[in-house]
Scaffold this motif. Structure first.
Motif, PDB file in Angstrom:
ATOM      1  N   GLN A 167       0.843  -1.194   0.000  1.00  0.00           N
ATOM      2  CA  GLN A 167       0.000   0.000   0.000  1.00  0.00           C
ATOM      3  C   GLN A 167       0.878   1.243   0.000  1.00  0.00           C
ATOM      4  OE1 GLN A 167      -3.292   0.438   2.952  1.00  0.00           O
ATOM      5  NE2 GLN A 167      -2.132   2.239   3.606  1.00  0.00           N
ATOM      6  N   ASP A 168       1.960   1.184   0.770  1.00  0.00           N
ATOM      7  CA  ASP A 168       2.950   2.255   0.821  1.00  0.00           C
ATOM      8  C   ASP A 168       4.237   1.659   1.383  1.00  0.00           C
ATOM      9  OD1 ASP A 168       2.538   2.024   3.605  1.00  0.00           O
ATOM     10  OD2 ASP A 168       1.067   3.644   3.601  1.00  0.00           O
ATOM     11  N   TYR A 186       3.467  -0.700   4.703  1.00  0.00           N
ATOM     12  CA  TYR A 186       2.590  -1.877   4.788  1.00  0.00           C
ATOM     13  C   TYR A 186       2.574  -2.625   3.463  1.00  0.00           C
ATOM     14  CZ  TYR A 186      -1.585  -4.727   5.521  1.00  0.00           C
ATOM     15  OH  TYR A 186      -2.454  -5.777   5.641  1.00  0.00           O
ATOM     16  N   SER A 187       2.893  -3.905   3.523  1.00  0.00           N
ATOM     17  CA  SER A 187       2.829  -4.755   2.334  1.00  0.00           C
ATOM     18  C   SER A 187       2.344  -6.139   2.739  1.00  0.00           C
ATOM     19  CB  SER A 187       4.200  -4.854   1.651  1.00  0.00           C
ATOM     20  OG  SER A 187       5.118  -5.572   2.459  1.00  0.00           O
ATOM     21  N   GLU A 245       4.307  -1.502  -5.493  1.00  0.00           N
ATOM     22  CA  GLU A 245       3.581  -0.526  -4.683  1.00  0.00           C
ATOM     23  C   GLU A 245       2.475   0.098  -5.520  1.00  0.00           C
ATOM     24  OE1 GLU A 245       4.619   3.650  -2.395  1.00  0.00           O
ATOM     25  OE2 GLU A 245       5.965   1.939  -2.115  1.00  0.00           O
ATOM     26  N   VAL A 246       1.276   0.157  -4.959  1.00  0.00           N
ATOM     27  CA  VAL A 246       0.145   0.699  -5.708  1.00  0.00           C
ATOM     28  C   VAL A 246       0.338   2.190  -5.928  1.00  0.00           C
ATOM     29  CG1 VAL A 246      -1.438  -1.041  -4.810  1.00  0.00           C
ATOM     30  CG2 VAL A 246      -1.214   1.136  -3.615  1.00  0.00           C
ATOM     31  N   ARG A 273      -4.370   3.812  -4.350  1.00  0.00           N
ATOM     32  CA  ARG A 273      -4.394   3.870  -2.887  1.00  0.00           C
ATOM     33  C   ARG A 273      -5.608   4.658  -2.396  1.00  0.00           C
ATOM     34  NH1 ARG A 273      -0.088   6.496  -2.217  1.00  0.00           N
ATOM     35  NH2 ARG A 273       1.284   4.680  -2.409  1.00  0.00           N
ATOM     36  N   LEU A 319      -8.680   2.521  -2.773  1.00  0.00           N
ATOM     37  CA  LEU A 319      -8.704   1.458  -1.775  1.00  0.00           C
ATOM     38  C   LEU A 319      -9.094   1.993  -0.401  1.00  0.00           C
ATOM     39  CD1 LEU A 319      -8.114  -1.381  -0.693  1.00  0.00           C
ATOM     40  CD2 LEU A 319      -5.697  -0.750  -0.573  1.00  0.00           C
ATOM     41  N   LEU A 320      -8.455   3.072   0.028  1.00  0.00           N
ATOM     42  CA  LEU A 320      -8.716   3.591   1.368  1.00  0.00           C
ATOM     43  C   LEU A 320     -10.120   4.171   1.488  1.00  0.00           C
ATOM     44  CD1 LEU A 320      -5.273   5.254   2.209  1.00  0.00           C
ATOM     45  CD2 LEU A 320      -6.152   3.022   2.915  1.00  0.00           C
ATOM     46  N   PRO A 354      -8.546  -6.494   5.059  1.00  0.00           N
ATOM     47  CA  PRO A 354      -8.227  -5.465   4.060  1.00  0.00           C
ATOM     48  C   PRO A 354      -8.218  -6.053   2.661  1.00  0.00           C
ATOM     49  CG  PRO A 354      -6.232  -6.198   5.141  1.00  0.00           C
ATOM     50  CD  PRO A 354      -7.369  -6.909   5.815  1.00  0.00           C
ATOM     51  N   THR A 402      -9.489  -2.855  -9.115  1.00  0.00           N
ATOM     52  CA  THR A 402      -9.405  -1.400  -9.084  1.00  0.00           C
ATOM     53  C   THR A 402     -10.313  -0.781 -10.132  1.00  0.00           C
ATOM     54  OG1 THR A 402      -7.123  -1.543  -8.327  1.00  0.00           O
ATOM     55  CG2 THR A 402      -7.820   0.546  -9.275  1.00  0.00           C
TER      56      THR A 402
END
Length: 341
Positions: free
Chosen positions: A53-54, A57-58, A280-281, A286, A289-290, A316, A332
């Motif tokens: 995600q960043d 966090y993976s 990484e997205v 992101r 997703l969030l 998640p 997505t």
């Protein structure tokens, strides 16, 4: 909602065309066929292949997927054509590698006393099927870590896996369910035994299975305290029968089908050879997703929500409704179309 998914929107053009042809006689739609195929592919990836995600966090690029369909609907051919067949050459390669290792071991240890011989080489199984014990899987994952290999737990009938987990919890050591929960996140394990220890720090494991709706309903029984069912994407197969032709296939049809099989196999081999990396997205992905996940997490901590729903909301994972009581993955592109909810 499922009609919005197409092979072209989910896969590269050559793979999309090949999969669409292979699944023509199966009781699948683009989402079902693609989810099944990608789950099989995900188990062939190397340890360390992750999606982030960043920078903080993976997660492993793995998947726990189960097709939900009635007895006689044709779930087994899905497993054969989209899980086993594309990886057949990879399984054969590892089989031959083990046979060669055994031959070298026999030659190198010829004339040696039993106590002086090094351990006999153990096989690596890209697909872990049939019946296995948690202890045997620990040994296999220890071997896989040494070679950086992922694995796919592949069950044509997922009910057998659920029954073995329940039996292990009631009458065994109770380690099977805990092991499955940890595999989802790619965690390692340390097992201390009288005969020694088994340890691996990382793993990459995907899970595929088929299950009937009534069997799944009985297994869940309105309760999922550990969250094992929330880890699995249960995909309700379309209410359609397998389509078979009464006509003899033409030479052109046979050749086209063989080419499509080769495409699925080629992608499997390329992914199996691919070196591990973290993807990484993008910022756009992101945000999508969030914006979707935050309301779901709020529901997860709502005291008025049942425990079973707690786990489903808290994972998640991108989901959409695939039928009464079942969920499937949401891409997505679906989020971009605003059709998730």
């Amino acid at each position: 909602m499922r009609d919005q998914f197409t092979f072209d929107s989910l896969l590269p053009p050559d793979l999309a065309d090949a999969l669409e042809l292979i699944q023509q006689s199966l009781p699948t739609d683009p989402l079902s066929a693609t989810g099944t195929l990608l789950t099989g592919y995900s188990g062939l990836l190397k340890i360390g292949t992750r999606v982030a995600q960043d920078h903080q966090y993976s997660v492993p690029c793995n998947a726990f997927w189960a097709n939900v369909g009635y007895s006689g609907q044709g779930k087994s051919p899905i497993h054969q054509k989209l899980i086993r067949d594309p990886a057949a050459a990879i399984r054969l390669m590892h089989k031959h590698q083990h046979e060669n290792a055994i031959e070298r071991w026999l030659k190198d240890t010829e004339g040696m006393k039993k106590d002086d011989k090094p351990p006999k080489p153990r096989p690596r199984f890209p697909h872990v099927g049939g019946n296995y014990s948690p202890e045997a899987l620990d040994i296999q994952l220890d071997l896989h870590e040494k070679d950086g290999l992922g694995a796919l737990i592949s069950k044509d009938e997922m009910s057998g896996l659920l029954q073995s987990l329940e039996s292990d919890t009631k009458r065994g050591r109770g380690t099977g369910e805990a092991q499955l929960l940890e595999l989802f996140d790619g965690n390692g394990n340390l097992s201390l035994r009288v005969e020694g220890q088994r340890q691996y720090e990382r793993c990459h494991v995907s899970l595929y299975g088929n299950i009937q709706p009534k069997v799944l309903r009985r297994a869940i029984a309105g309760d999922d305290p550990t969250g094992k069912f929330a880890r699995v994407l249960f995909n309700r197969l379309p209410a359609q029968c397998a389509e078979w032709s009464y006509d003899d296939p033409t030479d052109q049809e046979r050749e086209a089908y063989a080419r499509a099989q080769k495409v699925l196999e080629r992608y499997a081999i390329e992914l199996h050879k691919q070196q591990p990396d973290t993807v990484e997205v993008s910022r756009e992905a992101r945000c999508l997703l969030l914006d979707w996940f935050k309301p779901q997490q709020a529901k997860a901590i709502d005291p008025n929500i049942s425990e079973l729903c707690d786990h489903c909301w808290a994972r998640p994972t991108l989901m959409l409704c695939g039928g009464p009581g079942f969920c499937t993955t949401c891409t997505t592109s679906t989020l971009q179309r605003g059709s998730c909810g």
